[in-house]
Design an enzyme around this catalytic site. Structure first.
Site, PDB file in Angstrom:
ATOM      1  N   ARG A 107       0.852  -1.192   0.000  1.00 61.36           N
ATOM      2  CA  ARG A 107       0.000   0.000   0.000  1.00 61.36           C
ATOM      3  C   ARG A 107       0.882   1.235   0.000  1.00 61.36           C
ATOM      4  O   ARG A 107       2.090   1.146   0.123  1.00 61.36           O
ATOM      5  CB  ARG A 107      -1.032   0.011   1.141  1.00 61.36           C
ATOM      6  N   GLY A 108       0.186   2.393  -0.139  1.00 64.22           N
ATOM      7  CA  GLY A 108       0.944   3.632  -0.337  1.00 64.22           C
ATOM      8  C   GLY A 108       1.033   3.842  -1.849  1.00 64.22           C
ATOM      9  O   GLY A 108       1.400   2.914  -2.588  1.00 64.22           O
TER      10      GLY A 108
ATOM     11  N   ARG B 154      -7.821  -0.888  -6.573  1.00 58.86           N
ATOM     12  CA  ARG B 154      -8.070   0.275  -5.701  1.00 58.86           C
ATOM     13  C   ARG B 154      -8.308   1.511  -6.584  1.00 58.86           C
ATOM     14  O   ARG B 154      -7.615   1.678  -7.585  1.00 58.86           O
ATOM     15  CB  ARG B 154      -6.882   0.535  -4.742  1.00 58.86           C
TER      16      ARG B 154
ATOM     17  N   ASP C  47      -2.206  10.674  -2.463  1.00 56.52           N
ATOM     18  CA  ASP C  47      -2.585   9.626  -3.411  1.00 56.52           C
ATOM     19  C   ASP C  47      -2.938  10.187  -4.774  1.00 56.52           C
ATOM     20  O   ASP C  47      -2.902   9.477  -5.776  1.00 56.52           O
ATOM     21  CB  ASP C  47      -3.756   8.812  -2.870  1.00 56.52           C
TER      22      ASP C  47
ATOM     23  N   ASN D 219      -5.420  12.485   0.299  1.00 62.00           N
ATOM     24  CA  ASN D 219      -4.535  11.607   1.074  1.00 62.00           C
ATOM     25  C   ASN D 219      -5.367  10.882   2.116  1.00 62.00           C
ATOM     26  O   ASN D 219      -6.587  11.077   2.229  1.00 62.00           O
ATOM     27  CB  ASN D 219      -3.409  12.429   1.728  1.00 62.00           C
ATOM     28  N   LYS D 220      -4.716  10.069   2.897  1.00 56.73           N
ATOM     29  CA  LYS D 220      -5.390   9.253   3.916  1.00 56.73           C
ATOM     30  C   LYS D 220      -6.373  10.069   4.740  1.00 56.73           C
ATOM     31  O   LYS D 220      -6.079  11.199   5.125  1.00 56.73           O
ATOM     32  CB  LYS D 220      -4.315   8.603   4.800  1.00 56.73           C
TER      33      LYS D 220
HETATM   34  O1  MRU Z   1      -4.648   3.271   2.207  1.00 51.70           O
HETATM   35  P1  MRU Z   1      -3.167   3.458   2.088  1.00 51.70           P
HETATM   36  O2  MRU Z   1      -2.409   2.931   3.253  1.00 51.70           O
HETATM   37  O3  MRU Z   1      -2.635   2.972   0.766  1.00 51.70           O
HETATM   38  O4  MRU Z   1      -2.978   5.045   2.097  1.00 51.70           O
HETATM   39  C1  MRU Z   1      -1.692   5.575   1.960  1.00 51.70           C
HETATM   40  C2  MRU Z   1      -1.624   7.035   2.052  1.00 51.70           C
HETATM   41  O5  MRU Z   1      -2.611   7.713   2.220  1.00 51.70           O
HETATM   42  C3  MRU Z   1      -0.275   7.665   1.824  1.00 51.70           C
HETATM   43  O6  MRU Z   1      -0.139   8.839   2.552  1.00 51.70           O
HETATM   44  C4  MRU Z   1      -0.103   7.976   0.329  1.00 51.70           C
HETATM   45  O7  MRU Z   1      -0.399   6.871  -0.449  1.00 51.70           O
HETATM   46  C5  MRU Z   1       1.258   8.453   0.015  1.00 51.70           C
HETATM   47  S1  MRU Z   1       2.475   7.220   0.165  1.00 51.70           S
HETATM   48  C6  MRU Z   1       3.971   7.910  -0.256  1.00 51.70           C
END
Ligand code: MRU
Length: 355
Positions: free
Chosen positions: A52-53, A95, A242, A252-253
């Site tokens: 993830r990320g 996703r 993202d 973002n998250k």
């Molecule tokens: O749901 P996730 O864990 O994939 O979400 C990740 C994030 O929100 C990160 O901050 C984003 O992807 C940047 S990673 C360099």
């Protein structure tokens, strides 16, 4: 504990016939590597956040489709391309929010689309392109780190949300890259890591990897960031993203926008760290971004011994939120830090670097 700076999150396996990832759902208690070579398990790994990320998802998808291309039986190029496109579409459905997934698969798609010749030569080109995407990610994160480092001073307090760390990329991370580079230079900083409900990427991943790297890290619950800012402990905020829209809105998250609001209130600079692979030049504003909705159980049951909400309660669980551009001090890319007006700055980067 493993220092992830010396450990790649996403790669090919030795024989280049499987995608090799750290299973992030097992961290911080267990470091388990997975080697995946079929489409369902690669889709699953992305969907269920084993990898993830945003940048790591992109690299995993590129390596994944290269590995899966090797398994396509069709020798006829037209049929091969049809099968490739079916797999591409399938992986794209894993996703919806991180644009890196689509960006990386489109890069792989262009190689296939433009190719004429023997299947084996195409497969070789696909493997090479996936390796290139992976190598570029390391380079890009290091560059973001170098620009971000210029904003840090000795003993600075840095707050971050979710995990935009080594584990979210191939190496260095985006939001964490300036922290790792500060450490390399012997500079002392203090990091506050939001735990990041509901999937705890901050507690399980960011706190773990920064701590393992010997960086002074304090874990806080998401609802404490305003307090630590008000206490005067935070000098700067670095977060990942993202997808960034042309007007600078950053997705973002979930919870990131609340951090940005608190930072604004406390006059603390708030920076979004964004490789250009995370910028969606095709959308004008954040309103055009599809926000992933995830299962209720992530809030009601996960991590608890017993259910922690009444049976049948209504739940709303968006995985990401939008931080409006006017809350963002600057966006740190691999080509430098950009400031408002973002559309002009982003278009300049696009033209200058032929993106
Ligand atoms: O749901 P996730 O864990 O994939 O979400 C990740 C994030 O929100 C990160 O901050 C984003 O992807 C940047 S990673 C360099």
């Amino acid at each position: 504990m493993v220092d992830f700076k010396h450990f790649d999150t996403v790669d090919f396996n030795k024989d280049e016939d499987a995608l090799r990832i750290i299973d992030q759902t097992k961290l911080p208690n267990k470091l388990e590597m997975l080697e995946l070579d079929d489409e369902e398990s690669i889709w699953d790994a992305i969907h269920y956040l084993k990898v993830r990320g945003a940048p790591a998802i992109g690299v995993a998808a590129a390596i994944g489709i290269a590995v899966l291309s090797k398994k396509i039986k069709e020798d006829d190029l037209i049929k091969f391309k049809e099968e490739f496109n079916r797999i591409k579409k399938y992986l794209e459905s894993s996703r919806p929010t991180a644009v890196n997934l689509f960006w990386a698969l489109d890069r792989m798609g262009r190689i296939t689309e433009n190719f004429e010749g023997q299947k084996d030569d195409l497969i070789k080109l696909l493997v090479d392109e996936a390796i290139k995407i992976r190598e570029e990610d390391i380079e890009v994160c290091r560059k973001i780190g170098e620009y971000g480092l210029k904003l840090l001073k000795e003993n600075y307090g840095v707050l971050t949300h979710c995990n935009a760390g080594s584990l979210a990329t191939v190496k260095y991370g985006t939001a964490t890259a300036p922290m790792y580079l500060a450490k390399e230079k012997g500079m002392d900083i203090r990091v506050y890591a939001d735990e990041t409900r509901p999937l705890l990427q901050g507690a399980r991943l960011t706190a773990y990897e920064l701590n393992a790297a010997g960086i002074d890290t304090t874990l806080i619950c998401d609802n404490m960031s305003q307090t630590v800012m008000r206490n005067g402990w935070v000098d700067i905020v670095f977060v990942g993203c993202d997808r960034v829209a042309l007007n600078g809105d950053a997705c973002n998250k979930i919870g990131t926008s609340m951090v940005a609001l608190a930072a604004k209130r406390n006059k603390i600079p708030f920076y979004v760290c964004a490789p250009t692979s995370t910028i969606d030049f095709s959308i004008e504003s954040g309103d055009d971004i599809v926000i992933e909705k995830r299962k209720d159980e992530e809030i009601t049951d996960m991590w608890y011994k017993e259910k922690m909400a009444p049976e049948g309660i209504k739940v709303y669980n968006p995985a990401f939120d939008l931080t409006d551009a006017d809350l963002i001090t600057g966006i740190i890319t691999e080509y430098g830090i950009i400031y408002p007006p973002y559309k002009e700055a982003l278009m300049k980067i696009k033209e200058e670097h032929n993106l």
